[in-house]
Design a protein around this motif. Structure first.
Motif, mmCIF file in Angstrom:
data_model
loop_
_atom_site.group_PDB
_atom_site.id
_atom_site.type_symbol
_atom_site.label_atom_id
_atom_site.label_comp_id
_atom_site.label_asym_id
_atom_site.label_seq_id
_atom_site.Cartn_x
_atom_site.Cartn_y
_atom_site.Cartn_z
ATOM 1 N N LYS A 1 34.424 48.438 -31.626
ATOM 2 C CA LYS A 1 34.884 48.594 -30.243
ATOM 3 C C LYS A 1 36.127 47.746 -30.066
ATOM 4 O O LYS A 1 36.143 46.563 -30.385
ATOM 5 C CB LYS A 1 33.800 48.145 -29.265
ATOM 6 N N GLN A 2 37.181 48.390 -29.557
ATOM 7 C CA GLN A 2 38.444 47.694 -29.377
ATOM 8 C C GLN A 2 38.974 48.035 -27.987
ATOM 9 O O GLN A 2 38.958 49.194 -27.569
ATOM 10 C CB GLN A 2 39.425 48.125 -30.455
ATOM 11 N N SER A 3 39.446 47.022 -27.303
ATOM 12 C CA SER A 3 39.980 47.263 -25.965
ATOM 13 C C SER A 3 41.498 47.260 -26.027
ATOM 14 O O SER A 3 42.110 46.510 -26.784
ATOM 15 C CB SER A 3 39.481 46.190 -24.991
ATOM 16 N N ASP A 4 42.094 48.108 -25.198
ATOM 17 C CA ASP A 4 43.554 48.150 -25.159
ATOM 18 C C ASP A 4 44.060 47.216 -24.063
ATOM 19 O O ASP A 4 43.298 46.451 -23.469
ATOM 20 C CB ASP A 4 44.049 49.584 -24.981
ATOM 21 N N SER A 5 45.346 47.253 -23.769
ATOM 22 C CA SER A 5 45.953 46.311 -22.827
ATOM 23 C C SER A 5 45.436 46.478 -21.397
ATOM 24 O O SER A 5 45.479 45.540 -20.605
ATOM 25 C CB SER A 5 47.474 46.446 -22.857
ATOM 26 N N THR A 6 44.956 47.664 -21.060
ATOM 27 C CA THR A 6 44.456 47.885 -19.700
ATOM 28 C C THR A 6 43.000 47.475 -19.557
ATOM 29 O O THR A 6 42.460 47.515 -18.455
ATOM 30 C CB THR A 6 44.599 49.370 -19.315
ATOM 31 N N GLY A 7 42.366 47.099 -20.635
ATOM 32 C CA GLY A 7 40.967 46.675 -20.574
ATOM 33 C C GLY A 7 39.997 47.791 -20.872
ATOM 34 O O GLY A 7 38.786 47.617 -20.810
ATOM 35 N N LYS A 8 40.508 48.939 -21.172
ATOM 36 C CA LYS A 8 39.671 50.082 -21.512
ATOM 37 C C LYS A 8 39.148 49.925 -22.944
ATOM 38 O O LYS A 8 39.913 49.612 -23.842
ATOM 39 C CB LYS A 8 40.511 51.341 -21.408
ATOM 40 N N ALA A 9 37.861 50.118 -23.154
ATOM 41 C CA ALA A 9 37.280 49.949 -24.484
ATOM 42 C C ALA A 9 37.185 51.285 -25.197
ATOM 43 O O ALA A 9 36.805 52.295 -24.603
ATOM 44 C CB ALA A 9 35.904 49.318 -24.380
ATOM 45 N N ARG A 10 37.553 51.271 -26.460
ATOM 46 C CA ARG A 10 37.447 52.475 -27.286
ATOM 47 C C ARG A 10 36.533 52.178 -28.455
ATOM 48 O O ARG A 10 36.491 51.060 -28.954
ATOM 49 C CB ARG A 10 38.801 52.873 -27.851
ATOM 50 N N THR A 11 35.848 53.190 -28.901
ATOM 51 C CA THR A 11 35.018 53.059 -30.083
ATOM 52 C C THR A 11 35.714 53.783 -31.223
ATOM 53 O O THR A 11 36.005 54.980 -31.132
ATOM 54 C CB THR A 11 33.626 53.665 -29.848
ATOM 55 N N ILE A 12 35.974 53.046 -32.295
ATOM 56 C CA ILE A 12 36.663 53.608 -33.462
ATOM 57 C C ILE A 12 35.689 53.621 -34.624
ATOM 58 O O ILE A 12 35.034 52.624 -34.902
ATOM 59 C CB ILE A 12 37.897 52.762 -33.823
ATOM 60 N N GLN A 13 35.597 54.769 -35.278
ATOM 61 C CA GLN A 13 34.714 54.877 -36.433
ATOM 62 C C GLN A 13 35.491 54.500 -37.691
ATOM 63 O O GLN A 13 36.599 54.983 -37.920
ATOM 64 C CB GLN A 13 34.169 56.289 -36.570
ATOM 65 N N VAL A 14 34.889 53.622 -38.489
ATOM 66 C CA VAL A 14 35.511 53.150 -39.724
ATOM 67 C C VAL A 14 34.626 53.545 -40.886
ATOM 68 O O VAL A 14 33.418 53.304 -40.862
ATOM 69 C CB VAL A 14 35.691 51.616 -39.700
ATOM 70 N N GLU A 15 35.222 54.160 -41.895
ATOM 71 C CA GLU A 15 34.472 54.546 -43.084
ATOM 72 C C GLU A 15 35.048 53.802 -44.281
ATOM 73 O O GLU A 15 36.244 53.857 -44.548
ATOM 74 C CB GLU A 15 34.575 56.054 -43.313
ATOM 75 N N VAL A 16 34.184 53.095 -44.994
ATOM 76 C CA VAL A 16 34.591 52.353 -46.179
ATOM 77 C C VAL A 16 34.011 53.062 -47.393
ATOM 78 O O VAL A 16 32.815 53.336 -47.447
ATOM 79 C CB VAL A 16 34.078 50.897 -46.124
ATOM 80 N N ARG A 17 34.870 53.358 -48.354
ATOM 81 C CA ARG A 17 34.423 54.040 -49.569
ATOM 82 C C ARG A 17 34.596 53.110 -50.755
ATOM 83 O O ARG A 17 35.653 52.530 -50.943
ATOM 84 C CB ARG A 17 35.239 55.307 -49.809
ATOM 85 N N LYS A 18 33.550 53.018 -51.559
ATOM 86 C CA LYS A 18 33.612 52.231 -52.786
ATOM 87 C C LYS A 18 33.276 53.144 -53.943
ATOM 88 O O LYS A 18 32.297 53.870 -53.904
ATOM 89 C CB LYS A 18 32.611 51.076 -52.754
ATOM 90 N N LYS A 19 34.096 53.084 -54.972
ATOM 91 C CA LYS A 19 33.862 53.894 -56.160
ATOM 92 C C LYS A 19 33.782 52.974 -57.358
ATOM 93 O O LYS A 19 34.694 52.205 -57.605
ATOM 94 C CB LYS A 19 34.999 54.894 -56.341
ATOM 95 N N ARG A 20 32.684 53.045 -58.069
ATOM 96 C CA ARG A 20 32.471 52.178 -59.224
ATOM 97 C C ARG A 20 32.067 53.042 -60.410
ATOM 98 O O ARG A 20 31.183 53.883 -60.291
ATOM 99 C CB ARG A 20 31.395 51.153 -58.903
#
Length: 138
Positions: free
Chosen positions: A75-94
Motif C-alpha cells: 500500500k502506497q499513498s500519493d501526495s494527496t493522501g490517497k492510498a493505492r494497493t500495488i501488487q508485486v510479484e517476485v520470481r526466483k529461478k534456481r
C-alpha cells in the motif's frame, strides 16, 4: 497399462488416431489401422522416437530448474493522501545440476595429489632451513 489398440491409445492421449498412426510409422512401428494392438514395447519405441525428435537428451535428466513466484501487495499513498494497493510479484529461478560421479572422483584424487606434493615441498623447505641454520652455527 495393458496392451490396447491404436484408437484407444489415441483417445487416452487426446489426439486423433491418424496422427498417432503417422507418429508410430515414423518411429518404425508397423501399424496400419486403428484396430491394431499396441504393446508396451511399441509405446516405448514411440516415446524414444518422440524424445529424440524433440531434442531431449540425457543432459536434461541431470539438470533441474525450480521457479518460485511470490506475490504480495504494497500500500502506497500519493501526495494527496490517497492510498493505492500495488501488487508485486517476485520470481526466483534456481537451477541444480548433478555432477558426474567420475568427475568428482577425479577431482578428489587431483586434490589429494596436489596436497601430497605441497606437503613434500614444505618438508623439503623445512630441511633446507635446518641445514642452513646448522651451517651458520658451525
Amino acid at each position: 497399462m495393458a496392451s490396447n489398440n491404436v484408437a484407444q491409445f489415441a483417445a487416452e492421449l487426446k489426439m486423433p488416431a491418424g496422427v498417432l498412426l503417422e507418429q508410430l510409422q515414423a518411429a518404425g512401428v508397423q501399424k496400419a489401422s486403428e484396430t491394431d494392438t499396441l504393446s508396451e514395447t511399441d509405446k516405448a519405441r514411440l516415446l524414444d522416437h518422440l524424445r529424440k525428435s524433440h531434442g531431449s537428451t540425457d543432459a536434461d535428466k541431470r539438470k533441474i530448474t525450480l521457479t518460485k513466484r511470490h506475490t504480495s501487495e504494497i500500500k502506497q499513498s500519493d501526495s494527496t493522501g490517497k492510498a493505492r494497493t500495488i501488487q508485486v510479484e517476485v520470481r526466483k529461478k534456481r537451477t541444480f545440476v548433478r555432477r558426474d560421479e567420475s568427475a568428482e572422483q577425479a577431482e578428489a584424487s587431483n586434490h589429494a595429489a596436489d596436497a601430497a606434493v605441497a606437503a613434500e615441498e614444505a618438508e623439503l623447505q623445512r630441511r633446507e632451513e635446518e641445514a642452513r641454520r646448522e651451517a651458520e652455527l658451525l
